[in-house]
Design a protein around this motif. Structure first.
Motif, short mmCIF file in Angstrom:
data_model
loop_
_atom_site.label_atom_id
_atom_site.label_comp_id
_atom_site.label_asym_id
_atom_site.label_seq_id
_atom_site.Cartn_x
_atom_site.Cartn_y
_atom_site.Cartn_z
N PHE A 99 0.83 -1.20 0.00
CA PHE A 99 0.00 0.00 0.00
C PHE A 99 0.87 1.26 0.00
CE2 PHE A 99 -2.55 -3.32 2.02
CZ PHE A 99 -3.70 -3.24 1.26
N SER A 100 1.95 1.22 -0.74
CA SER A 100 2.88 2.36 -0.78
C SER A 100 2.15 3.60 -1.31
CB SER A 100 4.03 2.00 -1.71
OG SER A 100 5.00 3.01 -1.67
N PRO A 101 2.19 4.70 -0.58
CA PRO A 101 1.48 5.90 -1.04
C PRO A 101 2.10 6.46 -2.33
CG PRO A 101 2.08 6.08 1.29
CD PRO A 101 2.82 4.91 0.74
N GLU A 102 1.25 6.97 -3.21
CA GLU A 102 1.72 7.60 -4.45
C GLU A 102 2.11 9.04 -4.11
OE1 GLU A 102 2.25 6.74 -7.86
OE2 GLU A 102 3.14 8.70 -7.58
N LEU A 103 3.40 9.36 -4.32
CA LEU A 103 3.90 10.66 -3.88
C LEU A 103 4.46 11.50 -5.03
CD1 LEU A 103 5.82 9.34 -0.72
CD2 LEU A 103 3.56 10.40 -0.77
N SER A 104 4.45 10.97 -6.26
CA SER A 104 5.02 11.71 -7.38
C SER A 104 3.94 12.29 -8.28
CB SER A 104 5.91 10.81 -8.22
OG SER A 104 6.87 10.19 -7.41
N ARG A 105 2.88 11.54 -8.48
CA ARG A 105 1.82 11.97 -9.40
C ARG A 105 0.51 12.18 -8.65
NH1 ARG A 105 2.85 7.59 -14.19
NH2 ARG A 105 4.82 8.44 -14.90
N CYS A 106 -0.32 13.03 -9.22
CA CYS A 106 -1.65 13.25 -8.65
C CYS A 106 -2.49 11.99 -8.89
CB CYS A 106 -2.32 14.45 -9.33
SG CYS A 106 -4.05 14.63 -8.90
N VAL A 107 -3.06 11.44 -7.81
CA VAL A 107 -3.83 10.20 -7.95
C VAL A 107 -5.18 10.46 -8.64
CG1 VAL A 107 -2.80 8.92 -6.05
CG2 VAL A 107 -4.70 10.46 -5.59
N GLU A 108 -5.55 11.74 -8.82
CA GLU A 108 -6.80 12.06 -9.49
C GLU A 108 -6.60 12.22 -11.00
OE1 GLU A 108 -9.71 12.04 -8.29
OE2 GLU A 108 -10.86 13.01 -9.87
N THR A 109 -5.52 12.97 -11.37
CA THR A 109 -5.34 13.29 -12.78
C THR A 109 -4.20 12.50 -13.43
OG1 THR A 109 -3.80 15.06 -12.25
CG2 THR A 109 -6.16 15.64 -12.36
N ARG A 151 -7.72 7.24 -1.96
CA ARG A 151 -7.09 6.96 -3.25
C ARG A 151 -5.60 6.60 -3.09
NH1 ARG A 151 -10.60 9.80 -7.41
NH2 ARG A 151 -12.48 10.08 -6.20
N GLY A 152 -5.08 6.72 -1.88
CA GLY A 152 -3.73 6.24 -1.61
C GLY A 152 -2.61 7.12 -2.12
N GLY A 153 -2.81 8.43 -2.15
CA GLY A 153 -1.70 9.28 -2.57
C GLY A 153 -2.05 10.75 -2.59
N LEU A 154 -1.11 11.52 -3.16
CA LEU A 154 -1.27 12.97 -3.20
C LEU A 154 -2.23 13.38 -4.31
CD1 LEU A 154 2.49 13.90 -2.72
CD2 LEU A 154 0.65 14.39 -1.10
N VAL A 155 -2.92 14.46 -4.04
CA VAL A 155 -3.86 15.02 -5.01
C VAL A 155 -3.43 16.46 -5.27
CG1 VAL A 155 -6.27 15.66 -5.43
CG2 VAL A 155 -5.74 13.60 -4.13
N ASN A 156 -3.34 16.81 -6.55
CA ASN A 156 -3.01 18.19 -6.90
C ASN A 156 -4.02 19.13 -6.26
OD1 ASN A 156 -2.62 20.68 -8.24
ND2 ASN A 156 -1.65 19.59 -9.93
N SER A 157 -3.54 20.19 -5.65
CA SER A 157 -4.45 21.09 -4.93
C SER A 157 -5.50 21.70 -5.85
CB SER A 157 -3.66 22.19 -4.22
OG SER A 157 -2.73 22.75 -5.11
N ASP A 158 -5.25 21.71 -7.18
CA ASP A 158 -6.25 22.26 -8.11
C ASP A 158 -7.26 21.20 -8.55
OD1 ASP A 158 -4.84 24.59 -8.02
OD2 ASP A 158 -3.55 24.03 -9.71
N ALA A 159 -6.98 19.94 -8.26
CA ALA A 159 -7.84 18.88 -8.81
C ALA A 159 -8.58 18.16 -7.71
CB ALA A 159 -6.97 17.89 -9.59
N ARG A 160 -9.43 18.89 -7.01
CA ARG A 160 -10.18 18.26 -5.92
C ARG A 160 -11.16 17.24 -6.48
NH1 ARG A 160 -10.83 20.49 -0.83
NH2 ARG A 160 -9.36 22.16 -0.37
#
Lengths: 273, 214
Positions: A152-162, A177-186
């Motif tokens: 379950f390694s968190p995704e830290l390089s790409r936005c998990v939404e886009t 979603r298990g990772g970072l989300v771009n602040s513009d892509a809620r």
């Protein structure tokens, strides 16, 4: 695929992560072992003062023990201590953190599921917790590495939404979603997005590729530590689908402003679970 | 487990009692059956006495308002005994520990029962123990020593540390029962913690008058 029948009696090392009383003088012991995963067994007469195994089979001890398999609870005997982690036993803060990591290890382990890397991680973390002056970061390292080892390694390089590479800036974290989300892509319908500052993201990436010795010397500010705690715990809760009982006590010990604060009047459980 | 699962062929009242015994700690299905069939053979008046004794502990037993030990009234016999030393309180985990310490016949102070021990992995924290009541007892300054007699395992030690941090600043002396090798045991089998504590708490062997070379 043919499955090999394990011997009826074997000797293993393991870390005691849970104990409970049984009958007049017996004790049920739960161990995390490298080859057999979680092992639950009964240590006969372990609560009697003259017991040869009772002193060894105490919580948070790395022990060698003989296991006699049965259909229900195994029989445990001939225990000896390999590492008693005395540094964890004389300090309430270290004890509370060690309880937290032992509970997490138990939740991520299964019976008969060999997991050498998890066992090694548990031992390394207990050894580090005994001596470290930076327990906060050791805990964060353990949380991150446990997630990685469990897939379950968190995704830290790409936005998990886009799916777009993240710019160096403040972003958000989604445990669902298990990772970072771009602040513009809620994402639509996302209920729990956690703030992740640029420094927190750098620390998460550092924790994902470092070792425990390096993690132990990395200092973080109060805000970053708080964000790391919230993000990693949220991810663990999401994976386990529940919180951990030992969190409440660890947080209480860590945040007590002075030693003479009274416990609250409430008689309810402190676990919050 | 439903009564029918433990004793599927037994009559319903028998199965119900087997199931009731099975709920007790340390009683497996076989022992539950044995006890139940023993009760079936028991004379009527003995069975009535037995059932009255069970009901009695639920109706007449309360926790002492002062020490939280099991009592028949709001004040237990120990707290009500004016001959006992009120300046010392021995803190124990469970009511049975009071019985064990009393059996030694060397302690004449009062007690305080916590009804548990700090166990983070089981979700038991300080707020679940009778610690607030202990602090209340220390308010008037008459107690000079608190003896922490929790079990010598990790959770007992953690509870002792917590109590020390909680009441140490009040100026009350906090002591812990000595830890070391039990009588009749072998050093060969002692664990590292026990040996370390035994060495740290070693005591000089007193020299008797008759041992001197003179």
């Amino acid at each position: 695929m043919t499955s090999k029948r394990r011997p009826v009696t074997y000797t293993t090392d393991g870390v005691v992560v849970r104990t409970s009383n049984l009958g007049e003088a017996d004790r049920i012991i739960t161990l995390i072992t490298p080859v057999h995963g979680i092992v639950r067994g009964v240590a006969k007469a372990a609560r009697k003062p003259g017991s040869k195994v009772g002193g060894h089979l105490d919580l948070l001890k790395h022990v060698s023990v003989s296991v006699r398999e049965t259909r229900t609870l195994h029989g445990l005997s001939q225990a000896s201590t390999l590492n008693g982690f005395r540094g964890l036993r004389d300090d309430l803060d270290r004890f509370s953190r060690a309880s937290y990591i032992s509970e997490m290890s138990e939740r991520f382990s299964v019976e008969n599921g060999a997991n050498q890397p998890l066992f090694r991680l548990l031992l390394d973390t207990l050894e580090s917790l005994e001596v470290t002056t930076n327990p906060e970061m050791i805990i964060h390292f353990f949380e991150m590495r446990l997630l990685q080892l469990s897939g379950f390694s968190p995704e830290l390089s790409r936005c998990v939404e886009t799916g777009v590479d993240l710019e160096p800036a403040n972003h958000l974290y989604s445990a669902d979603r298990g990772g970072l989300v771009n602040s513009d892509a809620r994402p639509v319908g996302e209920s729990a997005l956690l703030p992740a500052s640029l420094n927190t993201i750098k620390l998460l990436r550092f924790l994902s590729r470092t070792d425990i010795a390096q993690a132990g010397v990395m200092k973080a500010g109060e805000d970053e530590n708080r964000q790391l705690s919230r993000i990693l715990r949220a991810q663990i809760h999401h994976v386990l689908d529940r919180g951990l009982r030992s969190e409440a006590f660890m947080d209480e010990v860590r945040t007590r402003p002075s030693h003479n604060d009274e416990p609250k009047a409430s008689s309810g459980s402190s676990s919050g679970n | 487990m439903a009564p029918s699962e433990i004793a599927p062929s037994a009559a319903p009242p028998v199965a119900r009692l087997i199931e009731a015994f099975h709920r007790l700690p340390g009683i497996g299905p076989k022992s539950a059956q044995r006890l139940t069939y023993h009760l079936i053979r028991m004379p009527q008046e003995e069975a009535e006495e037995f059932s009255a004794a069970i009901l009695g502990i639920k109706e007449k037993v309360v926790l002492c308002n002062t020490c939280a030990n099991i009592a028949e009234s709001e004040e237990c016999a120990i707290c009500g005994d004016l001959q006992r030393d009120g300046t010392r309180i021995c803190v124990v985990e469970e009511p049975l520990d009071v019985v064990a310490v009393e059996r030694a016949r060397v302690y004449s102070g009062k007690y305080h029962v916590l009804h548990g021990v700090i166990s983070p992995v089981n979700g038991i924290g300080p707020n679940d123990l009778k610690l607030r009541e202990l602090l209340e007892r220390l308010r008037d300054g008459s107690v000079t020593e608190v003896i922490v007699a929790t079990n010598p395992n990790l959770e007992g030690e953690a509870t002792a540390m917590y109590i020390q941090q909680l009441i140490g600043p009040l100026g009350v002396k906090v002591t812990r029962l000595a830890r070391g090798l039990p009588s009749g045991s072998d050093i060969e089998y002692a664990d590292d913690s026990t040996l370390a504590h035994a060495l740290e708490s070693r005591a000089e062997i007193p020299q008797r008058q008759s041992d001197s070379p003179e």
